[in-house]
Motif scaffolding. Structure first.
Motif, PDB file in Angstrom:
ATOM      1  N   ASP A 134     -38.344 -57.329  31.560  1.00  0.00           N
ATOM      2  CA  ASP A 134     -38.412 -56.069  32.305  1.00  0.00           C
ATOM      3  C   ASP A 134     -37.061 -55.652  32.881  1.00  0.00           C
ATOM      4  O   ASP A 134     -36.844 -55.673  34.094  1.00  0.00           O
ATOM      5  CB  ASP A 134     -39.454 -56.167  33.424  1.00  0.00           C
ATOM      6  CG  ASP A 134     -39.984 -54.779  33.804  1.00  0.00           C
ATOM      7  OD1 ASP A 134     -40.395 -54.041  32.897  1.00  0.00           O
ATOM      8  OD2 ASP A 134     -39.969 -54.437  34.997  1.00  0.00           O
ATOM      9  N   TRP A 235     -42.350 -57.121  29.163  1.00  0.00           N
ATOM     10  CA  TRP A 235     -42.427 -56.187  30.272  1.00  0.00           C
ATOM     11  C   TRP A 235     -43.836 -56.120  30.802  1.00  0.00           C
ATOM     12  O   TRP A 235     -44.789 -56.493  30.135  1.00  0.00           O
ATOM     13  CB  TRP A 235     -41.954 -54.796  29.845  1.00  0.00           C
ATOM     14  CG  TRP A 235     -42.818 -54.078  28.852  1.00  0.00           C
ATOM     15  CD1 TRP A 235     -43.817 -53.194  29.108  1.00  0.00           C
ATOM     16  CD2 TRP A 235     -42.748 -54.172  27.414  1.00  0.00           C
ATOM     17  NE1 TRP A 235     -44.374 -52.728  27.938  1.00  0.00           N
ATOM     18  CE2 TRP A 235     -43.730 -53.304  26.882  1.00  0.00           C
ATOM     19  CE3 TRP A 235     -41.943 -54.900  26.536  1.00  0.00           C
ATOM     20  CZ2 TRP A 235     -43.929 -53.160  25.512  1.00  0.00           C
ATOM     21  CZ3 TRP A 235     -42.139 -54.757  25.169  1.00  0.00           C
ATOM     22  CH2 TRP A 235     -43.120 -53.898  24.671  1.00  0.00           C
ATOM     23  N   SER A 239     -45.283 -52.044  35.659  1.00  0.00           N
ATOM     24  CA  SER A 239     -44.021 -52.208  36.380  1.00  0.00           C
ATOM     25  C   SER A 239     -43.679 -50.965  37.191  1.00  0.00           C
ATOM     26  O   SER A 239     -43.770 -49.839  36.700  1.00  0.00           O
ATOM     27  CB  SER A 239     -42.881 -52.506  35.399  1.00  0.00           C
ATOM     28  OG  SER A 239     -41.646 -52.573  36.082  1.00  0.00           O
ATOM     29  N   SER A 247     -38.289 -50.812  27.857  1.00  0.00           N
ATOM     30  CA  SER A 247     -38.354 -52.029  27.046  1.00  0.00           C
ATOM     31  C   SER A 247     -38.540 -51.704  25.573  1.00  0.00           C
ATOM     32  O   SER A 247     -37.994 -52.390  24.694  1.00  0.00           O
ATOM     33  CB  SER A 247     -39.487 -52.936  27.544  1.00  0.00           C
ATOM     34  OG  SER A 247     -39.161 -53.468  28.819  1.00  0.00           O
ATOM     35  N   HIS A 267     -43.177 -55.863  37.564  1.00  0.00           N
ATOM     36  CA  HIS A 267     -41.813 -56.208  37.175  1.00  0.00           C
ATOM     37  C   HIS A 267     -41.638 -57.697  36.886  1.00  0.00           C
ATOM     38  O   HIS A 267     -40.628 -58.088  36.322  1.00  0.00           O
ATOM     39  CB  HIS A 267     -40.864 -55.774  38.309  1.00  0.00           C
ATOM     40  CG  HIS A 267     -39.419 -55.987  38.055  1.00  0.00           C
ATOM     41  ND1 HIS A 267     -38.788 -55.562  36.905  1.00  0.00           N
ATOM     42  CD2 HIS A 267     -38.456 -56.591  38.813  1.00  0.00           C
ATOM     43  CE1 HIS A 267     -37.502 -55.875  36.973  1.00  0.00           C
ATOM     44  NE2 HIS A 267     -37.279 -56.509  38.094  1.00  0.00           N
TER      45      HIS A 267
END
Length: 304
Positions: A134, A235, A239, A247, A267
């Motif tokens: 991430d 990822w 997030s 990503s 994250h």
């Protein structure tokens, strides 16, 4: 569950080891398990102990090296202002001193920048593969780059963040910690949030500001097409730091990359879905270190 205890600074694996860096700074690190090497590189304002939930899983099949980067955890900042390139150089000293080649390195957030810098400055000969968790190759957004931080942070926003962390680090840390996780994590696991916040409070505000400035000044986009080693981009679909499109850009831009999404994570998938994240890393690292030039594609999503 994050296993952070003030009476056990080494985390789950006993005595913390140290290495004298060329400027006299002692780098703290853990060395767990046996076998092919995994190097776990933590993010900004964190420490190697943030990997505790996956170390026990990974050390069953690998030798896992977990450093505390300069100005984090048990490693002091040392002389001068820390920056990304210095952290990358420190890792080279660690790998060379331990006579490690062929490692698969995992970089979470800022840790990915540190590894990209290592490759730019020293080449990829010490590494067999890379796991990116991430992160964006450029964290600040511009008119022609919308894949920086999900908040839309630009140069002016970064300066406001620097002012806030320098003026009141505890308050900044309290606001920042919730953005590490998916939005509902605080209500579902307040103890985890509190344990992470205790760790963040131990950081030095000026050192964190210096590293933030260094992160904000990096742009690894031009370097990515030349990074031909196998890469697993991971990822969290939830997030709050970077959009999944960031990503996916890495998967499309790196010449030998595949992707893995974690549907219930923010994250830090290694904290929110540790078993699934460790499984993905184990599969990728095993293939890479067995000499598979193009590892089997494990692109997909873990949802539980």
């Amino acid at each position: 569950m994050l296993n952070i205890r003030s009476d056990n600074p080494a985390g789950r694996d006993g005595v913390l080891k140290s290495l004298a860096l060329p400027d006299g700074t002692d780098m703290a690190y853990r060395d767990a398990g046996q076998g092919p090497v995994l190097l776990l590189v933590h993010g900004w304002a964190a420490s190697g102990r943030f990997f505790d939930p996956i170390v026990d899983l990974l050390k069953q099949d690998f030798r896992v090296i977990i450093p505390d980067l300069r100005a984090h955890g048990q490693t002091p900042a040392g002389p001068g202002r820390p920056d990304i390139d210095t952290l990358a150089d420190d890792l080279v000293v660690l790998l060379d001193t331990l006579d490690i080649t062929g490692a698969v390195a995992l970089g979470w957030s800022m840790g990915a920048q540190v590894l990209w810098s290592l490759i730019e400055r020293h080449g990829a000969d010490r590494l067999a593969g890379l796991v990116v968790e991430d992160m964006s190759p450029r964290i600040l957004n511009t008119d022609d780059w919308p894949l920086g931080m999900a908040s839309g942070m630009d140069t002016a926003g970064s300066q406001r963040a620097l002012d806030a962390m320098r003026s009141n680090w505890p308050a900044y840390a309290a606001a920042f910690v919730r953005h590490i996780f998916s939005r509902d994590r605080a209500s579902r696991d307040p103890d985890l949030i509190q344990r992470v916040l205790v760790e963040l409070h131990q950081c030095d505000a000026e050192a964190m500001a210096a590293l933030w400035e260094s992160m904000a000044g990096q742009d690894f986009r031009p370097a990515l097409p030349a990074m031909s080693l196998p890469v697993l981009v991971t990822w969290g679909e939830a997030s709050q730091a970077y959009n999944p499109a960031t990503s996916r850009y890495l998967v499309d831009t790196l010449p030998n990359a595949q992707g893995k999404a974690f549907a219930q994570s923010g994250h830090a998938p290694h904290l929110e879905q540790p078993e699934e994240f460790a499984e993905a890393v184990q599969q990728f690292a095993s293939q890479v270190q067995a000499g598979v030039t193009h590892p089997e594609n494990i692109e997909g999503s873990f949802s539980s």
